[in-house]
Design a protein around this motif. Structure first.
Motif, PDB file in Angstrom:
ATOM      1  N   ALA A 199     -12.993  13.996  -6.051  1.00  0.00           N
ATOM      2  CA  ALA A 199     -13.915  15.096  -5.743  1.00  0.00           C
ATOM      3  C   ALA A 199     -14.128  15.160  -4.233  1.00  0.00           C
ATOM      4  N   PRO A 200     -14.434  16.353  -3.715  1.00  0.00           N
ATOM      5  CA  PRO A 200     -14.592  16.493  -2.260  1.00  0.00           C
ATOM      6  C   PRO A 200     -15.581  15.504  -1.640  1.00  0.00           C
ATOM      7  N   GLY A 201     -16.732  15.267  -2.263  1.00  0.00           N
ATOM      8  CA  GLY A 201     -17.664  14.276  -1.703  1.00  0.00           C
ATOM      9  C   GLY A 201     -17.304  12.899  -2.236  1.00  0.00           C
ATOM     10  N   VAL A 202     -16.293  12.248  -1.622  1.00  0.00           N
ATOM     11  CA  VAL A 202     -15.768  10.981  -2.141  1.00  0.00           C
ATOM     12  C   VAL A 202     -16.897   9.952  -2.232  1.00  0.00           C
ATOM     13  N   SER A 203     -17.096   9.359  -3.452  1.00  0.00           N
ATOM     14  CA  SER A 203     -18.220   8.427  -3.608  1.00  0.00           C
ATOM     15  C   SER A 203     -17.770   7.017  -3.950  1.00  0.00           C
ATOM     16  N   PHE A 204     -16.468   6.738  -3.781  1.00  0.00           N
ATOM     17  CA  PHE A 204     -15.978   5.377  -4.029  1.00  0.00           C
ATOM     18  C   PHE A 204     -14.780   5.132  -3.129  1.00  0.00           C
ATOM     19  N   ASP A 205     -14.651   3.872  -2.669  1.00  0.00           N
ATOM     20  CA  ASP A 205     -13.459   3.517  -1.896  1.00  0.00           C
ATOM     21  C   ASP A 205     -13.015   2.117  -2.299  1.00  0.00           C
ATOM     22  N   PRO A 206     -11.697   1.914  -2.439  1.00  0.00           N
ATOM     23  CA  PRO A 206     -11.205   0.594  -2.838  1.00  0.00           C
ATOM     24  C   PRO A 206     -11.701  -0.519  -1.911  1.00  0.00           C
ATOM     25  N   PHE A 207     -11.820  -0.215  -0.629  1.00  0.00           N
ATOM     26  CA  PHE A 207     -12.200  -1.255   0.338  1.00  0.00           C
ATOM     27  C   PHE A 207     -13.701  -1.258   0.605  1.00  0.00           C
ATOM     28  N   GLN A 208     -14.550  -0.852  -0.368  1.00  0.00           N
ATOM     29  CA  GLN A 208     -15.977  -0.917  -0.081  1.00  0.00           C
ATOM     30  C   GLN A 208     -16.454  -2.361  -0.246  1.00  0.00           C
ATOM     31  N   GLY A 209     -17.310  -2.781   0.675  1.00  0.00           N
ATOM     32  CA  GLY A 209     -17.715  -4.172   0.745  1.00  0.00           C
ATOM     33  C   GLY A 209     -18.482  -4.638  -0.469  1.00  0.00           C
ATOM     34  N   PRO A 210     -18.551  -5.934  -0.697  1.00  0.00           N
ATOM     35  CA  PRO A 210     -17.957  -6.974   0.147  1.00  0.00           C
ATOM     36  C   PRO A 210     -16.477  -7.225  -0.181  1.00  0.00           C
ATOM     37  N   ARG A 263     -14.282  -9.522   5.477  1.00  0.00           N
ATOM     38  CA  ARG A 263     -13.695  -8.435   6.263  1.00  0.00           C
ATOM     39  C   ARG A 263     -14.511  -7.156   6.179  1.00  0.00           C
ATOM     40  N   VAL A 264     -15.121  -6.892   5.019  1.00  0.00           N
ATOM     41  CA  VAL A 264     -15.971  -5.705   4.881  1.00  0.00           C
ATOM     42  C   VAL A 264     -17.298  -6.147   4.274  1.00  0.00           C
ATOM     43  N   PRO A 265     -18.387  -6.077   5.043  1.00  0.00           N
ATOM     44  CA  PRO A 265     -19.684  -6.518   4.514  1.00  0.00           C
ATOM     45  C   PRO A 265     -20.183  -5.554   3.436  1.00  0.00           C
ATOM     46  N   GLU A 266     -21.076  -6.059   2.592  1.00  0.00           N
ATOM     47  CA  GLU A 266     -21.648  -5.257   1.511  1.00  0.00           C
ATOM     48  C   GLU A 266     -22.274  -3.987   2.084  1.00  0.00           C
ATOM     49  N   GLY A 267     -22.002  -2.875   1.398  1.00  0.00           N
ATOM     50  CA  GLY A 267     -22.599  -1.613   1.829  1.00  0.00           C
ATOM     51  C   GLY A 267     -21.785  -0.867   2.878  1.00  0.00           C
ATOM     52  N   PHE A 268     -20.639  -1.427   3.289  1.00  0.00           N
ATOM     53  CA  PHE A 268     -19.810  -0.752   4.300  1.00  0.00           C
ATOM     54  C   PHE A 268     -18.460  -0.320   3.718  1.00  0.00           C
ATOM     55  N   TRP A 269     -17.878   0.713   4.300  1.00  0.00           N
ATOM     56  CA  TRP A 269     -16.491   1.088   4.017  1.00  0.00           C
ATOM     57  C   TRP A 269     -15.691   0.794   5.274  1.00  0.00           C
ATOM     58  N   LEU A 270     -14.358   0.709   5.118  1.00  0.00           N
ATOM     59  CA  LEU A 270     -13.519   0.476   6.285  1.00  0.00           C
ATOM     60  C   LEU A 270     -13.312   1.785   7.044  1.00  0.00           C
ATOM     61  N   SER A 271     -13.268   1.665   8.382  1.00  0.00           N
ATOM     62  CA  SER A 271     -12.984   2.855   9.181  1.00  0.00           C
ATOM     63  C   SER A 271     -11.494   3.185   9.065  1.00  0.00           C
ATOM     64  N   TYR A 272     -11.175   4.409   9.456  1.00  0.00           N
ATOM     65  CA  TYR A 272      -9.777   4.845   9.452  1.00  0.00           C
ATOM     66  C   TYR A 272      -8.921   3.911  10.306  1.00  0.00           C
ATOM     67  N   ASP A 273      -9.428   3.553  11.485  1.00  0.00           N
ATOM     68  CA  ASP A 273      -8.664   2.662  12.372  1.00  0.00           C
ATOM     69  C   ASP A 273      -8.413   1.304  11.723  1.00  0.00           C
ATOM     70  N   ALA A 274      -9.450   0.775  11.043  1.00  0.00           N
ATOM     71  CA  ALA A 274      -9.297  -0.523  10.394  1.00  0.00           C
ATOM     72  C   ALA A 274      -8.279  -0.423   9.257  1.00  0.00           C
ATOM     73  N   LEU A 275      -8.262   0.733   8.580  1.00  0.00           N
ATOM     74  CA  LEU A 275      -7.305   0.907   7.478  1.00  0.00           C
ATOM     75  C   LEU A 275      -5.869   0.936   7.998  1.00  0.00           C
ATOM     76  N   ILE A 276      -5.637   1.712   9.076  1.00  0.00           N
ATOM     77  CA  ILE A 276      -4.239   1.880   9.489  1.00  0.00           C
ATOM     78  C   ILE A 276      -3.717   0.729  10.347  1.00  0.00           C
ATOM     79  N   THR A 277      -4.586  -0.221  10.696  1.00  0.00           N
ATOM     80  CA  THR A 277      -4.074  -1.380  11.449  1.00  0.00           C
ATOM     81  C   THR A 277      -4.224  -2.674  10.642  1.00  0.00           C
ATOM     82  N   MET A 278      -4.426  -2.545   9.329  1.00  0.00           N
ATOM     83  CA  MET A 278      -4.729  -3.704   8.494  1.00  0.00           C
ATOM     84  C   MET A 278      -3.582  -4.716   8.463  1.00  0.00           C
ATOM     85  N   GLU A 279      -3.886  -5.958   8.868  1.00  0.00           N
ATOM     86  CA  GLU A 279      -2.867  -7.014   8.839  1.00  0.00           C
ATOM     87  C   GLU A 279      -3.216  -8.133   7.860  1.00  0.00           C
TER      88      GLU A 279
END
Lengths: 366, 380
Positions: B330-341, B350-366
């Motif tokens: 849905a347009p207002g995305v309410s879930f993300d695979p990398f949502q913390g913790p 890597r991702v604290p509770e209550g946070f999502w990863l930024s675009y930069d963190a996603l595309i540079t993930m090692e």
């Protein structure tokens, strides 16, 4: 009574014959490529005129031909030398990549001051290519390892070394995890002819190398020894020529020149080490045809390299402007090689028609 | 009427540009052959749909070596292309150099991060879809070991394996994902070898990043399940392909080129245009083939497995997949695979509770998430 076809070994062909027969081979290949165009519903006339206009018919196009010819010149000149000594070096591709690796190492991991950085890269590239080329020479003379196999196999070894470097220890910090080294500093990049992608210093080196190799072959003791080894191993043995010395010298030069081609591609085109299949478009293999077509003459290799530079550039044009599939360049290379090797027959053998008896039952003649 | 409007808009655009051409000419530069059944094939499908939908003229060049991209751009510009798409990360710097050389041509580069006033960037990414496949894989494994054949250890593939593993562990916290790298984008022999090695290790469900259906056919020959990648691969093993990832580059191509035709996108205003399109933009799709989200053969097995979730209570995996799909689609995305913790496999948060990863963190993930087993080159 009937007519019979006989092949007769001819004496050494004249230079004009070689040139004419080789040209005939190239023309025959172009004629036989016509059905390929038809198959893709492209008029051969349009195809060849488009190629001519966009390659040789324009400054930018001609510069591309020249750029593609640079690595072919260096590898090709080196291979003419190896082939003159009857050392079948199939490993120019790996020797080129060895030069690319050495150039990258010097560009990224040394602190050589700016004016000396590029010369150091060329020096290191020559040494790396020479080393990669000398190994099969030693293997052949000490252990009787067939050099066709060893030079070919060392190509794959070098390909995997490059893959390992760009995925492992040399992976660039600024490349976001992708498999490239970092970009070379500006001092490690070759100047270009304005408005083109031609890294002219490498071109100058290539022409110089052809002259030097031609001089070595015709005017030096080493050249004499190379020619003797190439013409008759027995005669060479009789003359007391040191095979190991000659072969290693030949492969140091041959591999070293291919290494210089690798430095040129790095410092003039890519500015970073990347996946080996994207560094060399098979230049090391195409250079085999370049040297073959040049019939062992380093100066002629400059011109046959230009011909194959034209074929590479024509392939780009066929893909982009005529919407032909990517394999078209391979088809053209294959056809030209086929006809060039086929024309050998015309060069060294003379066809004779003779009148004679065929073995009819009852006839006494045989 | 619509067609007339487009024509008028196009004419206006060309009037401004001072061009006599009737149709917008668009060039595509591909890194592989269009018949690869993966990346380049999918881009080419997108090109064909864009050509048909918008009535534009397109040309393409396939199997372009990365270092040669500028040469091909030169040729396409000389042929009159006003928009050029380059579809490999390795084309980025060459495209940027060409963008500076041809300020009147619009460039669009796929999967990179550099832009210019006349060069945008775009990507359709799968990490959400991999998560959904992971949910199913976690429910269907009997051995608790899932095999993953990876192409190259680069951030894009690492992100996908991580998302997949997070999905697996969301329904099966003890399951592990076993990774094998083949260092090729397209190599049926290497993929076969890797799959067989993973089978020998005890893996019984498979996912992969490689442009052929090899992993699927090798697994199916042993009666093992798998998830399709990139193209619809259901037909290669109809009993064993559970679901998979599908891409729709046409959504991006049509949308962007429409913007060009309307004059919304010009050679002056692209420096901040980055299409990072996911499920909610319909650039990617969950399914074994278009329209088939989950292979009906495996619906019962997925309905039988129940899991507890913090937000949806106890729910079957089948319903969980659809619920998460709806949340991310849905347009207002309410879930993300990398949502913390989220912790990496070395135990670092890597991702604290209550946070999502930024675009930069996603595309540079090692880093690798907990549950990933096997070599991980470049692991921090």
């Amino acid at each position: 009574m009937s007519w019979r076809l006989r092949l007769e070994r001819s004496v050494t062909p004249s230079r004009t014959t070689v040139l004419l027969v080789s040209l005939l081979g190239v023309v025959a290949a172009l004629v036989f490529a016509v059905p390929v165009f038809w198959a893709y519903k492209v008029s051969p006339w349009t195809a060849y005129t488009t190629i001519a206009q966009r390659s040789l018919g324009s400054w930018a196009g001609f510069m591309e031909v020249l750029r593609r010819a640079i690595p072919l010149m260096l590898c090709g000149v080196g291979l003419t030398l190896a082939f003159r000594a009857r050392f079948w070096n199939i490993g120019a591709e790996g020797q080129l990549l060895a030069g690319a690796v050495a150039a990258t190492g010097v560009a990224l991991f040394t602190k050589i001051p700016a004016p000396w950085l590029l010369p150091a890269m060329f020096g290191a590239g020559f040494l790396a290519g020479a080393l990669w080329g000398a190994v099969p020479a030693v293997l052949r003379l000490k252990l009787r390892v067939n050099e066709v196999i060893s030079t070919l196999m060392l190509n794959y070894v070098m390909i995997y070394i490059v893959e390992w470097l760009v995925h492992g220890p040399w992976k660039g910090k600024t490349m976001r995890g992708f498999a490239y080294t970092d970009f070379f500093p500006a001092a490690a990049q070759l100047p270009l002819i304005p408005g083109s992608r031609v890294h002219w210093p490498t071109l100058v080196i290539a022409v110089g190398a052809a002259l030097v190799v031609a001089l070595v072959l015709s005017r030096t003791r080493l050249g004499y020894e190379i020619r003797v080894v190439g013409q008759s191993t027995d005669a060479a043995r009789y003359a007391g020529i040191d095979f190991l010395k000659v072969m290693v010298a030949v492969m140091v030069l041959s591999g070293g020149l291919a290494g210089l081609a690798g430095v040129g591609e790095m410092a003039g085109v890519h500015y970073r080490l990347r996946s080996p299949t994207h560094i060399s478009m098979g230049y090391g293999y195409t250079a085999i045809i370049v040297a073959w077509l040049a019939r062992g003459s380093p100066l002629a290799a400059l011109f046959t390299a230009l011909l194959f530079g034209l074929i590479f550039a024509a392939g780009d044009i066929m893909k982009a402007s005529l919407q032909l599939p990517a394999q078209i360049v391979g088809v053209f290379n294959g056809l030209i090689l086929f006809f060039i090797i086929g024309s050998e027959l015309l060069l060294y053998w003379r066809i004779k028609w003779e009148r004679g008896w065929t073995g009819k039952p009852g006839s006494s003649g045989s | 009427m619509k067609a007339l409007r487009w024509t008028l808009v196009a004419l206006a655009v060309f009037g401004v540009l001072g061009l006599a051409q009737a149709k917008l000419k668009v060039g595509f530069i591909y890194v592989g052959p269009i018949g690869d059944y993966g990346w380049t094939h999918a881009h080419n499908e997108g090109r064909l749909i864009a050509e048909k939908t918008l009535g534009i003229e397109t040309v393409y060049v396939e199997s372009v070596p990365e270092g040669e991209v500028e040469t091909y751009i030169d040729l396409l510009v000389r042929q009159g292309c006003r928009v050029i798409f380059t579809t490999s990360f390795g084309f980025m710097d060459g495209t940027l150099a060409a963008a500076k050389r041809y300020p009147n041509v619009i460039f669009a580069h796929c999967s990179g991060f550099k832009r210019a006033p006349n060069m945008m960037s775009y990507m359709a990414d799968f990490y959400q879809v991999y998560y959904l496949n992971g949910l199913m894989a976690g429910a269907l494994t009997k051995t608790g070991k899932i095999g993953y054949v990876g192409a190259f250890p680069i951030p894009e593939v690492k992100r996908h394996i991580n998302a997949f593993t997070l999905g697996v562990r969301a329904v099966n916290p003890r399951a592990t994902v076993h990774v094998r790298w083949i260092y090729e984008w397209y190599s049926p022999p290497a993929a076969k070898e890797a799959t067989e090695a993973l089978i020998a290790e005890g893996c019984d469900v498979f996912a992969f990043t490689e442009d052929s259906p090899t992993v699927i056919t090798v697994a199916a020959a042993k009666g093992l399940l798998s998830f399709g990648h990139y193209s619809p691969m259901y037909d290669f093993a109809p009993d064993y392909v559970v679901s998979g990832q599908l891409v729709h580059w046409d959504k991006i191509y049509v949308e962007f080129l429409k913007g060009v035709l309307e004059g919304k996108y010009t050679t002056k205003n692209l420096a901040h245009i980055d299409y990072w399109w996911l499920l909610s933009q319909e650039a990617v799709e969950l399914g074994a083939k278009p329209g088939m989200v989950i292979n009906p053969k495996h619906e019962a097995a997925l309905k039988a497995v129940k899991v507890k979730t913090p937000d949806l209570g106890e729910i079957s995996v089948y319903d969980l997949v659809y619920a998460r799909l709806a949340q991310m689609g849905a347009p207002g995305v309410s879930f993300d695979p990398f949502q913390g913790p989220v912790k990496d496999r070395k135990g670092l948060l890597r991702v604290p509770e209550g946070f999502w990863l930024s675009y930069d963190a996603l595309i540079t993930m090692e880093w690798a998430v907990e549950g990933v087993v096997g070599p991980w080159p470049g692991e921090p």
